[in-house]
Every structure is written in C-alpha cells, then in structure tokens.
Design an enzyme around this catalytic site. Structure first.
Site, PDB file in Angstrom:
ATOM      1  N   LYS A  71       0.808  -1.232   0.000  1.00 11.70           N
ATOM      2  CA  LYS A  71       0.000   0.000   0.000  1.00 11.70           C
ATOM      3  C   LYS A  71       0.838   1.278   0.000  1.00 11.70           C
ATOM      4  O   LYS A  71       0.473   2.253  -0.648  1.00 11.70           O
ATOM      5  CB  LYS A  71      -0.946   0.021   1.206  1.00 11.70           C
ATOM      6  CG  LYS A  71      -2.096  -0.982   1.110  1.00 11.70           C
ATOM      7  CD  LYS A  71      -3.027  -0.811   2.309  1.00 11.70           C
ATOM      8  CE  LYS A  71      -4.084  -1.891   2.366  1.00 11.70           C
ATOM      9  NZ  LYS A  71      -5.001  -1.710   3.490  1.00 11.70           N
ATOM     10  N   ASP A 108      -9.939   2.734   2.959  1.00 15.58           N
ATOM     11  CA  ASP A 108     -10.074   2.086   4.279  1.00 15.58           C
ATOM     12  C   ASP A 108     -10.796   2.988   5.284  1.00 15.58           C
ATOM     13  O   ASP A 108     -11.721   2.541   5.979  1.00 15.58           O
ATOM     14  CB  ASP A 108      -8.694   1.715   4.841  1.00 15.58           C
ATOM     15  CG  ASP A 108      -8.102   0.493   4.166  1.00 15.58           C
ATOM     16  OD1 ASP A 108      -8.884  -0.342   3.652  1.00 15.58           O
ATOM     17  OD2 ASP A 108      -6.868   0.358   4.146  1.00 15.58           O
ATOM     18  N   GLY A 131      -3.655   1.807  17.858  1.00 15.03           N
ATOM     19  CA  GLY A 131      -2.817   1.422  16.726  1.00 15.03           C
ATOM     20  C   GLY A 131      -2.307   2.642  15.988  1.00 15.03           C
ATOM     21  O   GLY A 131      -2.890   3.736  16.092  1.00 15.03           O
ATOM     22  N   ALA A 132      -1.197   2.452  15.287  1.00 15.88           N
ATOM     23  CA  ALA A 132      -0.629   3.549  14.496  1.00 15.88           C
ATOM     24  C   ALA A 132      -0.086   3.004  13.181  1.00 15.88           C
ATOM     25  O   ALA A 132       0.789   3.607  12.563  1.00 15.88           O
ATOM     26  CB  ALA A 132       0.466   4.257  15.285  1.00 15.88           C
ATOM     27  N   GLY A 133      -0.598   1.855  12.751  1.00 13.12           N
ATOM     28  CA  GLY A 133      -0.199   1.275  11.468  1.00 13.12           C
ATOM     29  C   GLY A 133      -1.031   1.862  10.343  1.00 13.12           C
ATOM     30  O   GLY A 133      -1.706   2.897  10.511  1.00 13.12           O
ATOM     31  N   ASN A 154      -0.748   3.819  20.924  1.00 10.14           N
ATOM     32  CA  ASN A 154      -0.040   2.738  20.237  1.00 10.14           C
ATOM     33  C   ASN A 154       1.015   2.142  21.149  1.00 10.14           C
ATOM     34  O   ASN A 154       1.626   2.856  21.954  1.00 10.14           O
ATOM     35  CB  ASN A 154       0.618   3.273  18.956  1.00 10.14           C
ATOM     36  CG  ASN A 154       1.098   2.149  18.066  1.00 10.14           C
ATOM     37  OD1 ASN A 154       0.328   1.251  17.760  1.00 10.14           O
ATOM     38  ND2 ASN A 154       2.366   2.174  17.657  1.00 10.14           N
ATOM     39  N   ARG A 155       1.213   0.827  21.021  1.00 14.13           N
ATOM     40  CA  ARG A 155       2.223   0.136  21.830  1.00 14.13           C
ATOM     41  C   ARG A 155       3.568   0.865  21.743  1.00 14.13           C
ATOM     42  O   ARG A 155       4.216   1.122  22.745  1.00 14.13           O
ATOM     43  CB  ARG A 155       2.346  -1.313  21.340  1.00 14.13           C
ATOM     44  CG  ARG A 155       3.386  -2.114  22.039  1.00 14.13           C
ATOM     45  CD  ARG A 155       3.433  -3.514  21.492  1.00 14.13           C
ATOM     46  NE  ARG A 155       3.767  -3.551  20.060  1.00 14.13           N
ATOM     47  CZ  ARG A 155       3.920  -4.656  19.359  1.00 14.13           C
ATOM     48  NH1 ARG A 155       3.751  -5.828  19.956  1.00 14.13           N
ATOM     49  NH2 ARG A 155       4.235  -4.613  18.084  1.00 14.13           N
ATOM     50  N   ARG A 159       5.451   5.973  17.386  1.00 12.47           N
ATOM     51  CA  ARG A 159       4.656   5.877  16.143  1.00 12.47           C
ATOM     52  C   ARG A 159       3.341   6.641  16.269  1.00 12.47           C
ATOM     53  O   ARG A 159       2.860   7.217  15.311  1.00 12.47           O
ATOM     54  CB  ARG A 159       4.382   4.408  15.800  1.00 12.47           C
ATOM     55  CG  ARG A 159       5.615   3.662  15.322  1.00 12.47           C
ATOM     56  CD  ARG A 159       5.247   2.296  14.792  1.00 12.47           C
ATOM     57  NE  ARG A 159       4.689   2.357  13.451  1.00 12.47           N
ATOM     58  CZ  ARG A 159       3.979   1.371  12.896  1.00 12.47           C
ATOM     59  NH1 ARG A 159       3.739   0.258  13.573  1.00 12.47           N
ATOM     60  NH2 ARG A 159       3.523   1.488  11.674  1.00 12.47           N
ATOM     61  N   ILE A 224     -11.639  -3.622  13.925  1.00 12.64           N
ATOM     62  CA  ILE A 224     -11.525  -3.842  12.473  1.00 12.64           C
ATOM     63  C   ILE A 224     -10.976  -5.228  12.145  1.00 12.64           C
ATOM     64  O   ILE A 224     -11.019  -5.654  11.008  1.00 12.64           O
ATOM     65  CB  ILE A 224     -10.726  -2.726  11.769  1.00 12.64           C
ATOM     66  CG1 ILE A 224      -9.245  -2.792  12.101  1.00 12.64           C
ATOM     67  CG2 ILE A 224     -11.295  -1.350  12.102  1.00 12.64           C
ATOM     68  CD1 ILE A 224      -8.405  -1.966  11.139  1.00 12.64           C
ATOM     69  N   TYR A 226     -11.351  -8.944  11.617  1.00 15.90           N
ATOM     70  CA  TYR A 226     -12.573  -9.709  11.318  1.00 15.90           C
ATOM     71  C   TYR A 226     -12.334 -11.216  11.310  1.00 15.90           C
ATOM     72  O   TYR A 226     -13.199 -11.988  10.891  1.00 15.90           O
ATOM     73  CB  TYR A 226     -13.199  -9.250   9.992  1.00 15.90           C
ATOM     74  CG  TYR A 226     -12.262  -9.296   8.806  1.00 15.90           C
ATOM     75  CD1 TYR A 226     -12.069 -10.471   8.104  1.00 15.90           C
ATOM     76  CD2 TYR A 226     -11.569  -8.165   8.419  1.00 15.90           C
ATOM     77  CE1 TYR A 226     -11.191 -10.526   7.040  1.00 15.90           C
ATOM     78  CE2 TYR A 226     -10.691  -8.207   7.351  1.00 15.90           C
ATOM     79  CZ  TYR A 226     -10.513  -9.386   6.667  1.00 15.90           C
ATOM     80  OH  TYR A 226      -9.632  -9.433   5.617  1.00 15.90           O
TER      81      TYR A 226
HETATM   82  P1  NDP Z   1       0.128  -2.726  10.641  1.00 16.00           P
HETATM   83  O1  NDP Z   1       1.090  -3.841  10.660  1.00 16.00           O
HETATM   84  O2  NDP Z   1       0.398  -1.523   9.789  1.00 16.00           O
HETATM   85  O3  NDP Z   1      -0.072  -2.176  12.162  1.00 16.00           O
HETATM   86  C1  NDP Z   1      -0.220  -3.086  13.233  1.00 16.00           C
HETATM   87  C2  NDP Z   1      -0.569  -2.305  14.495  1.00 16.00           C
HETATM   88  O4  NDP Z   1      -0.843  -3.254  15.530  1.00 16.00           O
HETATM   89  C3  NDP Z   1       0.559  -1.409  15.027  1.00 16.00           C
HETATM   90  O5  NDP Z   1      -0.009  -0.237  15.565  1.00 16.00           O
HETATM   91  C4  NDP Z   1       1.193  -2.283  16.105  1.00 16.00           C
HETATM   92  O6  NDP Z   1       1.847  -1.549  17.110  1.00 16.00           O
HETATM   93  C5  NDP Z   1      -0.037  -2.952  16.672  1.00 16.00           C
HETATM   94  N1  NDP Z   1       0.277  -4.194  17.382  1.00 16.00           N
HETATM   95  C6  NDP Z   1       0.735  -5.351  16.863  1.00 16.00           C
HETATM   96  N2  NDP Z   1       0.891  -6.284  17.844  1.00 16.00           N
HETATM   97  C7  NDP Z   1       0.527  -5.680  19.007  1.00 16.00           C
HETATM   98  C8  NDP Z   1       0.480  -6.110  20.367  1.00 16.00           C
HETATM   99  N3  NDP Z   1       0.841  -7.353  20.728  1.00 16.00           N
HETATM  100  N4  NDP Z   1       0.065  -5.216  21.301  1.00 16.00           N
HETATM  101  C9  NDP Z   1      -0.308  -3.963  20.962  1.00 16.00           C
HETATM  102  N5  NDP Z   1      -0.271  -3.493  19.682  1.00 16.00           N
HETATM  103  C10 NDP Z   1       0.137  -4.346  18.724  1.00 16.00           C
HETATM  104  O7  NDP Z   1      -1.283  -3.373  10.265  1.00 16.00           O
HETATM  105  P2  NDP Z   1      -2.579  -2.704   9.590  1.00 16.00           P
HETATM  106  O8  NDP Z   1      -2.737  -1.336  10.150  1.00 16.00           O
HETATM  107  O9  NDP Z   1      -2.523  -2.857   8.134  1.00 16.00           O
HETATM  108  O10 NDP Z   1      -3.745  -3.686  10.110  1.00 16.00           O
HETATM  109  C11 NDP Z   1      -4.088  -3.771  11.487  1.00 16.00           C
HETATM  110  C12 NDP Z   1      -5.226  -4.773  11.638  1.00 16.00           C
HETATM  111  O11 NDP Z   1      -6.377  -4.309  10.946  1.00 16.00           O
HETATM  112  C13 NDP Z   1      -4.916  -6.152  11.054  1.00 16.00           C
HETATM  113  O12 NDP Z   1      -5.325  -7.108  11.991  1.00 16.00           O
HETATM  114  C14 NDP Z   1      -5.787  -6.241   9.804  1.00 16.00           C
HETATM  115  O13 NDP Z   1      -6.248  -7.558   9.610  1.00 16.00           O
HETATM  116  C15 NDP Z   1      -6.942  -5.324  10.145  1.00 16.00           C
HETATM  117  N6  NDP Z   1      -7.528  -4.673   8.954  1.00 16.00           N
HETATM  118  C16 NDP Z   1      -8.887  -4.790   8.719  1.00 16.00           C
HETATM  119  C17 NDP Z   1      -9.465  -4.179   7.641  1.00 16.00           C
HETATM  120  C18 NDP Z   1     -10.943  -4.319   7.404  1.00 16.00           C
HETATM  121  O14 NDP Z   1     -11.396  -3.996   6.290  1.00 16.00           O
HETATM  122  N7  NDP Z   1     -11.726  -4.735   8.371  1.00 16.00           N
HETATM  123  C19 NDP Z   1      -8.664  -3.385   6.679  1.00 16.00           C
HETATM  124  C20 NDP Z   1      -7.249  -3.280   7.037  1.00 16.00           C
HETATM  125  C21 NDP Z   1      -6.719  -3.921   8.136  1.00 16.00           C
HETATM  126  P3  NDP Z   1       3.422  -1.180  17.009  1.00 16.00           P
HETATM  127  O15 NDP Z   1       3.493   0.082  16.193  1.00 16.00           O
HETATM  128  O16 NDP Z   1       3.842  -0.989  18.408  1.00 16.00           O
HETATM  129  O17 NDP Z   1       4.099  -2.347  16.339  1.00 16.00           O
END
Ligand code: NDP
Length: 282
Positions: A71, A108, A131-133, A154-155, A159, A224, A226
């Site tokens: 992306k 999204d 979250g911050a992804g 965010n963890r 970020r 989000i 699923y």
């Molecule tokens: P990213 O990999 O970009 O981000 C992952 C995020 O999860 C980060 O903020 C990360 O924190 C956090 N994280 C991961 N593990 C842990 C943990 N053990 N404890 C706390 N925080 C944690 O992923 P995306 O943003 O692309 O996707 C996130 C989720 O959303 C996925 O599960 C995906 O399946 C879902 N999703 C659903 C969609 C829908 O249409 N329903 C669309 C897109 C995504 P850190 O920065 O600290 O690593």
C-alpha cells in the site's frame, strides 16, 4: 460467468494474496449486478509492484486493489492521489486511466466511516484509536476529516506521536493509559492486530474486560479485525452492554468505491453480501 473479449478485468495485488476475500466479494457483485467483469488474485512479490502495475495497465485492466505489503509503495507509484489517499499516506485502490496515468485512492478510512453510518452511528465527537499502522492512520484521518477529536494510543509511543504530526491533528496517548482516557469518548476502535487469530497477544480476553471496566455506557466499540469476527474486545464490550461494530462491514464498504470506478455500478453492501463473507472462511 462467461469470460469474453469484452469482459472488464480487475484484481487484487498482494503478497501473499491467497487469504484475500476480495475476489469472492467482487465476483459476487459482478454476478449480482449483471456486470461482464472478472476480478482475480494477483500475487506480486515485494519489489515487483511497478512492473506489475505497468503490465496490468498495458493488458487492459480497469484497475486493481492493493493490499499488504504494497500500500505504501503504491502511494509512490501512482500518477495522482485523491485527498483521502494523501492524508492516509497509502493507496489501496488504483484506476488505470485511458491516457496511461494511474489514480490512487485509499478507501479504508472512508469505508470505516460508511460502515459506522450504516449502523446508525452518524457522528463521532471523540474517538480513541488503538494502533498507528496503516489502517489506524486511514481511520484516524477519516475521523479527523469528519470533524471529530481523535486520541491515538499505540504500543510503540513514537509511532503514535509521528502519526499525530503526519495528520496535523489528534493527540497521542500512552498505551497503558488508554483505558483511563475513555471518559468523554463516544467511539473506541481497535486498529491493531491484537485479537487477530494467531497474532501475538490474541488470547487476552481478560485484558479487554479490565480495560473496559470504567468505559462510558454510551461508548460504541469497533474492532476492524474480522478473523475472528467476534474478537475478545467485542466480546468484552458486549458483556458491558456497549454497542459493537465488527470488521466485516468495513471490509465490504472499502471495496465498493473500487468496484464502482472499474465496473460503473455502486454495489450493494447488504445482508446477502455479508452472509457470503461470513460463510466463507479465509
Ligand atoms: P500494521 O502492521 O500496519 O499495524 C499493526 C498495528 O498493531 C501497530 O499499531 C502495532 O503496534 C499494533 N500491534 C501489533 N501487535 C501488538 C500487540 N501485541 N500489542 C499492541 N499493539 C500491537 O497493520 P494494519 O494497520 O494494516 O492492520 C491492522 C489490523 O487491521 C490487522 O489485523 C488487519 O487484519 C486489520 N484490517 C482490517 C481491515 C478491514 O477492512 N476490516 C482493513 C485493514 C486492516 P506497534 O506500532 O507498536 O508495532
């Protein structure tokens, strides 16, 4: 479905892409709306996105969805981006234009908001986004652009702070402090991978129960993730009697704009579509 010389083509680029439900969804809509179209999975390795996009455009595809891990790369490769994609810093939907250019959108965040509205949540005054992804960024941008206040926890604190700077809005909150900051929020969104089947920390049902102990009774809770549909967070929210929103609606809503731009029809996001995805596991 019969594929002919006039069949319009689209697909989803990802690596891996076998888990994607998008082919099921789009081909269902083609059949449902009588569109002479086909939507295929396109496994493209990291580093090969530019070659793949040029080839698909040259082969007459209408456009593509782009998913993990491409992306952000797609953001840099398209000719122009919508305002929403610019804010999200990512592109998940591309249209190949007749002049050879590429328009990139990110659906999204808008898909998330559209699903909230479909469930009767019209306005969000103050949201806590976990979250911050990539997904958190798109959702936070959409909530801010809709006029709400956004707290981001965010963890990895840096970020969350970087995200508020990139969005020129929102407030970064320390991870351990988010439950105490729910006061005054009307929406909590989990946009981390916590709760995802097989992910690290996914077994923490007790964690979420504890976090929601002092949540305001008017709080709506969205997850989000699923897979599973009823995540530990949503189960905890249900136990507290809070309104819940699962991740399937966002998945469906974010797909609609791409379908409309490639195939010319705004598809239904109805119970039949949801049921199709519910009975079909990853
Ligand atoms: P990213 O990999 O970009 O981000 C992952 C995020 O999860 C980060 O903020 C990360 O924190 C956090 N994280 C991961 N593990 C842990 C943990 N053990 N404890 C706390 N925080 C944690 O992923 P995306 O943003 O692309 O996707 C996130 C989720 O959303 C996925 O599960 C995906 O399946 C879902 N999703 C659903 C969609 C829908 O249409 N329903 C669309 C897109 C995504 P850190 O920065 O600290 O690593």
């Amino acid at each position: 479905m019969t594929i002919s010389g006039t069949t319009r083509l689209a697909g989803v680029i990802g690596w891996p892409v076998t888990h994607s439900r998008s082919p099921l969804l789009h081909n269902h809509w083609c059949a449902r709306h009588g569109v002479n179209g086909a939507y295929v999975p396109l496994p493209v390795r990291p580093g090969a996105l530019a070659t793949a996009l040029a080839g698909l455009a040259a082969a007459g595809f209408e456009g593509v969805n782009v998913t993990i891990p491409h992306k952000e790369d797609a953001f840099g490769l398209v000719t122009r981006r919508t305002h929403v994609a610019q804010r999200a810093g990512a592109v998940n939907t591309i249209r190949f234009e007749p002049d050879g250019s590429m328009t990139g959108d990110c659906t999204d965040g808008t898909g998330f908001i559209a699903d909230l509205r479909a469930r009767g949540i019209e306005a969000v005054r103050r949201a806590m986004v976990l979250g911050a992804g990539g997904a958190a960024r798109a959702i936070a941008a959409a909530l801010l652009d809709a006029g709400g206040e956004v707290l981001i926890a965010n963890r990895t604190a840096a970020r969350a702070e970087a995200l508020t700077r990139a969005l020129c809005g929102g407030e970064a909150v320390r991870w351990h402090a988010w439950p105490a900051r729910l006061e005054g929020c009307d929406l909590l969104v989990n946009a981390t991978s916590l709760g995802l089947t097989g992910a690290e920390g996914s077994d923490g049902a007790g964690y979420w129960v504890q976090c929601l102990e002092r949540a305001p009774s008017a709080l709506a809770v969205a997850d989000i993730v699923y897979n599973p549909l009823r995540t530990p967070l949503l189960a905890a929210a249900e136990t507290r009697g809070l309104t819940t929103v699962d991740g399937l609606g966002m998945l469906i809503q974010q797909a609609r704009a791409g379908f409309a731009s490639w195939f010319g029809i705004w598809p239904e996001a109805d119970a039949e579509t949801r049921a199709l995805l519910l009975v079909t596991p990853d």
